[in-house]
Design an enzyme around this catalytic site. Sequence first.
Site, short mmCIF file in Angstrom:
data_model
loop_
_atom_site.label_atom_id
_atom_site.label_comp_id
_atom_site.label_asym_id
_atom_site.label_seq_id
_atom_site.Cartn_x
_atom_site.Cartn_y
_atom_site.Cartn_z
N GLY A 1 0.83 -1.21 0.00
CA GLY A 1 0.00 0.00 0.00
C GLY A 1 0.86 1.25 0.00
CG ASP B 1 -0.37 0.58 -3.72
OD1 ASP B 1 -1.42 -0.03 -3.99
OD2 ASP B 1 -0.32 1.50 -2.89
CB ILE B 2 -3.03 -2.64 -6.94
CG1 ILE B 2 -3.82 -1.70 -6.01
CG2 ILE B 2 -3.00 -4.05 -6.40
CD1 ILE B 2 -5.30 -1.99 -5.96
CB ILE C 1 -2.17 -7.26 -0.56
CG1 ILE C 1 -1.53 -7.73 0.73
CG2 ILE C 1 -3.67 -7.07 -0.41
CD1 ILE C 1 -0.05 -7.83 0.68
CE1 TYR D 1 -9.38 0.53 7.55
CE2 TYR D 1 -10.62 2.13 8.84
CZ TYR D 1 -9.41 1.65 8.35
OH TYR D 1 -8.25 2.29 8.68
CE LYS E 1 -6.68 -1.83 8.71
NZ LYS E 1 -5.26 -2.09 8.42
#
Length: 317
Positions: free
Chosen positions: A8, A34-35, A52, A141, A145
């Site tokens: 990221g 990263d993408i 990822i 999210y 997490k």
Amino acid sequence: MEKILVTGATGQIGTVLTKRLREKFGRENVIATDIKEGEDLRDNQPFLFLDILNKIRLQEIVQDHGITQIYHLAAILSASGEYNPKKTWNINLNGLFSILDLAKDGIINKIFFPSTIAVFGNTTPRIQTPQNVPLLPQTVYGMSKTAGELWCNYYNSKFDVDVRSVRYPGIIGHQSIPSGGTTDYAVEIYHAALKDGHYTCFLAKDTRLPMLYMPDALDATIKLMEAPIENIKVRSSYNLSAMSFTPGEIAEVIKKRIPNFTMNYKPDFRQDIAASWSESIDDSQARNDWNWLPSFDLEKMTDDMLDNLRAKYNRNV
Ligand code: AKB
């Protein structure tokens, strides 16, 4: 010598943290992945494309480059996550598993995993939220997490994996633009104040949230990663914060410096997300365990943000 991989790396924190790690460890020892390329690919070398979820490619990169530590920043944030809950869960959790397994297998020796104030929910005391509280997050999210924190704690206690984590509040910086978060307004407002003299805020005027200026966020991250192992007492994630303010308060502080600045409010779905988070954080455990101490408050941050953005936009506002 450590060899570091950042996932990221073109995101809001990744862009700035990668630079800082390169200053510290040497450019060739910090691989950005990263993408997406980010703004300046030429400046961001060495850079490799990495989704990822591609575990095989991750293992190849780690082995080919002799990676010893991973800063795992790749994630979908609170607001974007609500548009695609299962994808968010998949990316935020399965990416972490691949990295934890690399440490479990002895291939890497240290991991940084960013958690967030989004782990807090309606069961959490909202003012000076203590380190250990019931977590009932309202977003995918936050759910991902929270689960991530628990898995970090599990891999540490079962397999001795050295994974370290902080719960970032909203992060504000002039070097990069956040996207997909609920605290993004606190960066957008500075850009809008200089460019347009006006900002329409997607949160209500009195929505108080904990925040942290980018240099403090980087210091905290590096300090945590460098702390002696015996000082790391929390293996889920450390509370962390420097200041708390509302959209109304930040607007007033900007107005003191740009008197013509105006702001109106059009709260959208992000208002409900913000309302479920803490207003302020008790981060005394981080202060005690590894000497965390922030240096920026709202006034000092605003001076620094406006100075840097004025230079960027070349404006004498
Ligand atoms: C978000 O708003 O989603 C993030 C966070 C607080 O984790 N900035």
